[in-house]
Design an enzyme around this catalytic site. Structure first.
Site, PDB file in Angstrom:
ATOM      1  N   HIS A  14       4.524   3.820 -10.273  1.00 47.93           N
ATOM      2  CA  HIS A  14       3.638   2.726 -10.694  1.00 47.93           C
ATOM      3  C   HIS A  14       2.878   2.115  -9.517  1.00 47.93           C
ATOM      4  O   HIS A  14       1.952   1.331  -9.722  1.00 47.93           O
ATOM      5  CB  HIS A  14       4.432   1.650 -11.449  1.00 47.93           C
ATOM      6  CG  HIS A  14       5.160   0.674 -10.574  1.00 47.93           C
ATOM      7  ND1 HIS A  14       6.512   0.778 -10.305  1.00 47.93           N
ATOM      8  CD2 HIS A  14       4.733  -0.428  -9.918  1.00 47.93           C
ATOM      9  CE1 HIS A  14       6.876  -0.227  -9.522  1.00 47.93           C
ATOM     10  NE2 HIS A  14       5.818  -0.966  -9.274  1.00 47.93           N
ATOM     11  N   GLU A  49       6.060   3.250  15.547  1.00 46.70           N
ATOM     12  CA  GLU A  49       5.326   3.596  14.334  1.00 46.70           C
ATOM     13  C   GLU A  49       4.742   5.003  14.409  1.00 46.70           C
ATOM     14  O   GLU A  49       4.291   5.449  15.456  1.00 46.70           O
ATOM     15  CB  GLU A  49       4.178   2.608  14.099  1.00 46.70           C
ATOM     16  CG  GLU A  49       4.611   1.197  13.773  1.00 46.70           C
ATOM     17  CD  GLU A  49       3.407   0.286  13.606  1.00 46.70           C
ATOM     18  OE1 GLU A  49       2.266   0.813  13.545  1.00 46.70           O
ATOM     19  OE2 GLU A  49       3.595  -0.944  13.556  1.00 46.70           O
ATOM     20  N   ASP A  67       9.973   6.463 -13.111  1.00 48.95           N
ATOM     21  CA  ASP A  67       9.082   5.814 -12.144  1.00 48.95           C
ATOM     22  C   ASP A  67       9.342   6.362 -10.745  1.00 48.95           C
ATOM     23  O   ASP A  67       9.928   5.705  -9.884  1.00 48.95           O
ATOM     24  CB  ASP A  67       9.314   4.302 -12.191  1.00 48.95           C
ATOM     25  CG  ASP A  67       8.263   3.520 -11.422  1.00 48.95           C
ATOM     26  OD1 ASP A  67       7.264   4.134 -11.004  1.00 48.95           O
ATOM     27  OD2 ASP A  67       8.448   2.297 -11.247  1.00 48.95           O
ATOM     28  N   SER A  80       8.445  -2.838  -4.546  1.00 48.76           N
ATOM     29  CA  SER A  80       8.382  -1.663  -5.405  1.00 48.76           C
ATOM     30  C   SER A  80       8.273  -0.386  -4.585  1.00 48.76           C
ATOM     31  O   SER A  80       7.561  -0.324  -3.578  1.00 48.76           O
ATOM     32  CB  SER A  80       7.180  -1.767  -6.349  1.00 48.76           C
ATOM     33  OG  SER A  80       7.378  -2.790  -7.293  1.00 48.76           O
TER      34      SER A  80
END
Length: 1004
Positions: free
Chosen positions: A86, A113, A136, A234
């Site tokens: 999603h 990074e 999902d 999420s």
């Protein structure tokens, strides 16, 4: 009879994984360079949205749009990231999305990074935007290869046999909002949450309109809310830790109603206040699809082949089945590659000639697993040391090979054959091995728990003139005194008569050496308390090398228990606690003496409650434990004990005085705290040591994880354990605690705290675990401190409600004042003065009458009034002289009734019993009725004499100690049954023979 050749088939299975290992070099999935995060974090803060340590979670990924974080992800290989589908609804997301790996601070540009673009997105085909919490999951293929270092490592994908149960603590990570609609953090946050049972989760979700969920989810969180994943998290990981340390990607953050809302009473809440557990995509259930994407999503990847003609089986997914005709082959696809061997009516013999599988301490990365046809695990194998001559007493077995995507090896080669079932003696555990070459052995099912009631054998034959060295790599067996439960015994002869050593417990044994060329190893387990077992390597050494080691002082010595006191003054255990489960829903046996401050408080010889040592002469417990048991001489404190059925330490202490708090209320359970002063000081050692007291203003943050220990932790309706148990419990907020106990008189006061998890079901408040210490590890100091004492509602029913503990910090001044008045005898217990909270009637003692009365100052045989005990069922007699009389003619007793009297004299005195009369009907006297006198009053009491015996009535019995038990066992009603007995207390110098027929028994 001629010997039949039972070799039904022999086939070479060689699994070779092809590919360039270069990109994976330096990768070690699920291993944090900073080590395990559970040692202190679990015991200090399991949740709380706190900042994670830089580098602690090197697999965490930040997905950014125009330099701003919008979703999380997890690195699972050198070029793959898993995230939530999603997060990728925008059709142009691939153009602007950047993947940052090694990220920690969202503002600073860090040297750690690494940034990548995405060249391909693979969403699960069943993902539907209208039902975004189902399937999902998405796989991102990066445009380059990640360079692994101490700041960047992949997370482990779950194995098909990984099990994470409700209550297990897992961590979710992200840069999402700290509160609902709140601010965004700068650095990575971590939140620890317990797994929620799926059926309970689906029930909660059913109250939310418009939500449709499937079984492909994992739920986690606290019913009371307060901690959760939130917006911006999420796609981030939900990671659970295997027992052996590696972190597994159990789920991906998908959905939740609000952030940190309570969901335990959803039905009664308006829609805008309803909450839910955190909803995560279950990666294990979708592992087949994920694996296929990782296999196919690499450009120019050499496709692996499967060929039976040349005996080589390659591929990451497949099953090779040998039917009755072992050369009849079929291949089917499954979630995990595997091969099945079916050898009808025979025993399977596996002989590895080559093993080269990625090595791991617990074989959780790449491994070959061997199962019975009922899917019972026999063993898991990895590394480069082949197991030798594995004989499996099952006619059908299954071999599953599992590989992650990080380190490639050449695979394995094995031969299988069928042998007569009686070729080797049946071990009873499914495996038996006769070994002629150096190698490795392990317990059945290792590293999972071994089976109950197993008897396993290994016989190792070394070259002539050699000795054998057994080196343990891992060891965890049920601990017991003298290793009488589960044990590993090592012998140096075939007949298993010349024993070298027997091992059990959790300490890693020192190397074992035989002085012959034979070593016989026996592994035996009982019916309960199984653990992960052991793994060991064995090598052949020359006698000369042992002599040289001995000269240099390198020979191992037998493990001896250290009894020196710690340098610290409190809160340190020389035997570190071990938690097999990272779970707040499971009770497990404690390592013996790992909680050295825990003590058993015994009344009339029976364990009645728990306490904690806080000084050489002082025990901390609850007032509810001691209030109605008023006689100091009946109490005994047993420190350093692990098993209530076996003798503990030799420092059993008599009680000098008992001091409950003067404001204790039995109606509200407020001020439920008491001090017990010992008659003699304890000598501290590794088994007996005090716990630290908190400061007066010390407070625990909600969701801090602490430990409660005791013998009744499994709940009121479960069988109580005789061995000390332990359980991790989270601290609840005061509001959440009060919500569980709205009906409690007086409510939840400032002197109480709540700990544990609950389902909100009804709970009959009880004190099954009264006095058990609730201790927390202070992260900065590295010591344990007692913050609570189990008061009521603790494990009365399994997980029904959180338990109520007396908060210790408000009573620090009171404790110090009492302890400073060492020479003063306090009279809070049994004080005839009015109770500060009003007159409180003593609660009835169920099934027991305590005959009150002080002990005489002189010899108890002096002229005093004779006390007559007329009660029957369970009577404790403390007054002397006295009489016990029973007449069924004048009493109405039901069939099968029984009576018990326990007589307890002051310390250093003994008891004189004079049987005046025993009578019963002639018929019942032959078969049923009797009167029995035991020495002692505990479960370990010993038979002394049984009446009637004509030549002993009238007669005298002298006790050997200061207590006796008199019992009339259950029997049918006899209208003529009755007896009369008088007793008195005496100094030891007055005792005669233990049983003396009396010619004149007029005086007791």
């Amino acid at each position: 009879m001629p010997t039949r050749n039972l070799l039904l088939g022999s086939i070479l299975l060689s699994l070779a994984v092809k590919g360039d290992p270069g990109p994976h070099r330096g990768a070690r999935c699920g291993v944090s360079p900073l080590g395990s995060a559970t040692e202190l974090n679990y015991l200090s803060r399991i949740v709380g949205g706190r900042e994670s340590k830089k580098g602690q979670h090197p697999w965490t990924v930040s997905l950014k749009r125009n330099g701003k974080h919008f979703c999380g992800g997890t690195l699972v290989s050198h070029c793959h990231v898993l995230t939530a589908a999603h997060c990728l609804l925008d059709r142009n997301v691939k153009l602007y999305m950047r993947v940052y790996i090694g990220e920690y601070d969202q503002i600073l540009k860090e040297e750690t990074e690494q940034m990548f673009r995405v060249i391909e997105i693979f969403k699960h085909p069943n993902f539907n935007q209208s039902q975004p919490m189902n399937y999902d999951v998405a796989v991102l293929l990066l445009d380059g290869s990640v360079t692994f270092d101490e700041n960047i490592q992949p997370a482990c994908l779950p194995n098909p046999d990984d099990v994470f149960e409700p209550g297990d603590l897992c961590v979710t990570l992200g840069w999402g909002h700290l509160t609902e609609n709140g601010i965004l953090p700068v650095v990575l946050q971590e939140v620890y949450l317990p797994i929620v049972d799926l059926s309970s989760c689906l029930h909660v979700m059913s109250a939310l309109k418009g939500t449709v969920v499937s079984s492909y989810i994992v739920c986690a969180g606290f019913p009371e809310g307060g901690k959760d994943a939130c917006q911006g998290d999420s796609g981030g990981p939900l990671l659970c830790q295997r027992r052996h340390g590696s972190w597994v990607l159990h789920g991906l953050t998908s959905w939740g109603m609000g952030c940190g809302r309570s969901w335990k009473n959803n039905v009664f809440l308006p829609h805008n206040r309803k909450g839910s557990p955190g909803i995560f995509t279950d990666i294990q259930k979708l592992l087949g699809w994920v694996s296929s994407q990782l296999n196919t999503a690499v450009p120019n990847k050499n496709q692996e082949s499967c060929s039976m003609q040349d005996g080589v089986l390659s591929g990451k997914s497949g099953e090779l089945i040998f039917l009755k005709n072992p050369m009849s082959v079929t291949r089917t696809m499954s979630g995990a590659p595997g091969f099945s061997l079916s050898l009808k009516t025979c025993t399977s013999c596996l002989n590895f000639t080559h093993l080269d599988i990625e090595s791991d301490f617990a074989c959780n990365l790449d491994y070959l697993a061997i199962y019975t046809d009922s899917h019972r695990l026999i063993g898991k194998f990895c590394g480069d040391i082949p197991p030798r001559s594995l004989l499996i007493s099952f006619s059908s077995i299954k071999l599953n090979f599992f590989s992650d995507f990080h380190e490639n090896r050449t695979g394995f080669v094995l031969y299988y054959s069928a042998v007569e079932p009686n070729t080797y003696p049946d071990s009873g555990c499914g495996s038996f091995a006769v070994l002629f070459e150096e190698g490795e052995i392990q317990s059945m099912n290792y590293p999972e728990n071994y089976l109950s009631n197993s008897r396993c054998h290994w016989i190792i034959h070394g070259p002539s003139g050699s000795y054998i060295k057994l080196q343990f790599e891992d060891f965890a067996l049920e601990p017991s005194d003298d290793c009488r439960s589960d044990y590993l015994a090592v012998y140096q002869d075939l007949a298993a008569e010349d024993k070298i050593e027997t091992f059990c417990g959790f300490s890693l044994p020192a190397p074992v050496y035989s002085t012959t060329a034979v070593m016989h190893i026996k592994f035996s387990t009982d019916e309960r308390d199984n653990d992960k077992g052991f793994r060991a390597t064995f090598t052949f050494v020359s006698p000369n090398s042992l002599v040289e080691d001995s000269r240099q002082g390198n020979m191992p010595s037998t493990n001896k228990k250290e009894t020196t006191a710690q340098d610290s003054i409190c809160g340190v255990s020389q035997v570190p606690p071990i938690f097999i489960y990272n779970s707040i829903a499971k009770v497990e046996e404690a390592v013996p003496h790992s909680w050295p401050w825990h003590t058993s408080l015994q009344y009339a010889g029976e364990h009645v409650c728990d306490g904690a040592i806080i000084a050489e002469n002082w025990i901390l417990t609850t007032a509810s434990c001691v209030l109605n048991r008023k006689f100091n001489d009946v109490w005994l404190v047993d420190p350093g004990i692990h098993d209530l059925l076996r003798p503990g330490h030799n420092q059993k202490g008599l009680v000098k005085q008992i001091i409950p708090h003067p404001s204790f209320s039995s109606q509200t359970n407020d001020f439920d705290i008491a001090l017990v002063e010992l008659d003699e000081s304890l000598q501290f050692n590794s088994d007996i040591f005090p716990i630290c007291l908190p400061g007066k203003t010390s407070e625990l943050a909600p969701a801090s994880l602490c430990v409660v220990s005791g013998w009744s932790l499994r709940g009121k309706e479960a069988e109580k354990s005789t061995k000390l148990q332990q359980r991790e419990v989270p601290i609840l907020t005061d509001d959440a605690c009060s919500a569980h106990y709205i009906q409690n008189p007086g409510g939840i006061t400032d002197r109480m705290l709540c700990a544990g998890i609950g389902t909100g079901q009804d709970n009959d408040s009880c004190s099954e675990q009264s006095g058990s210490p609730l201790v927390c590890l202070l992260e900065k100091k590295g010591i344990y401190t007692i913050f609570g004492i189990a008061s009521w509602g603790v494990n009365c029913k399994e997980n029904s409600k959180p338990g109520i503990y007396t908060k210790v910090s408000p009573f620090i001044d009171w404790i110090r004042q009492i302890m400073s008045d060492t020479g003063q005898i306090h009279s809070n217990l049994g004080d005839p003065k009015p109770h500060p909270m009003g007159n409180i009637e003593p609660e009835e003692t169920a099934g027991r009458d305590i005959i009150q009365g002080g002990f005489p100052t002189n010899d108890a045989s002096s002229n005093q009034n004779l006390y007559i005990a007329s009660s029957c069922e369970d009577v404790v007699l403390l007054q002397s002289p006295g009489e016990i009389k029973m007449e069924t003619k004048s009493q109405m007793y039901p069939n099968g009734f029984s009576c018990q009297w326990r007589i307890i004299a002051p310390k250093f005195q003994i008891i004189k019993l004079v049987m005046k009369q025993v009578h019963m009907s002639a018929e019942n006297g032959k078969c049923c009725n009797s009167l029995i006198i035991y020495e002692g009053i505990s479960k370990n009491k010993t038979l002394k004499v049984r009446f009637p015996t004509d030549e002993m009535v009238p007669g005298t019995v002298w006790s050997e100690g200061s207590s006796v038990t008199i019992e009339s066992p259950p029997h049918p009603v006899d209208p003529e049954f009755g007896f009369c007995l008088v007793y008195s207390f005496h100094s030891r110098t007055q005792s005669q023979d233990h049983v003396v027929p009396d010619s004149d028994s007029s005086e007791p």
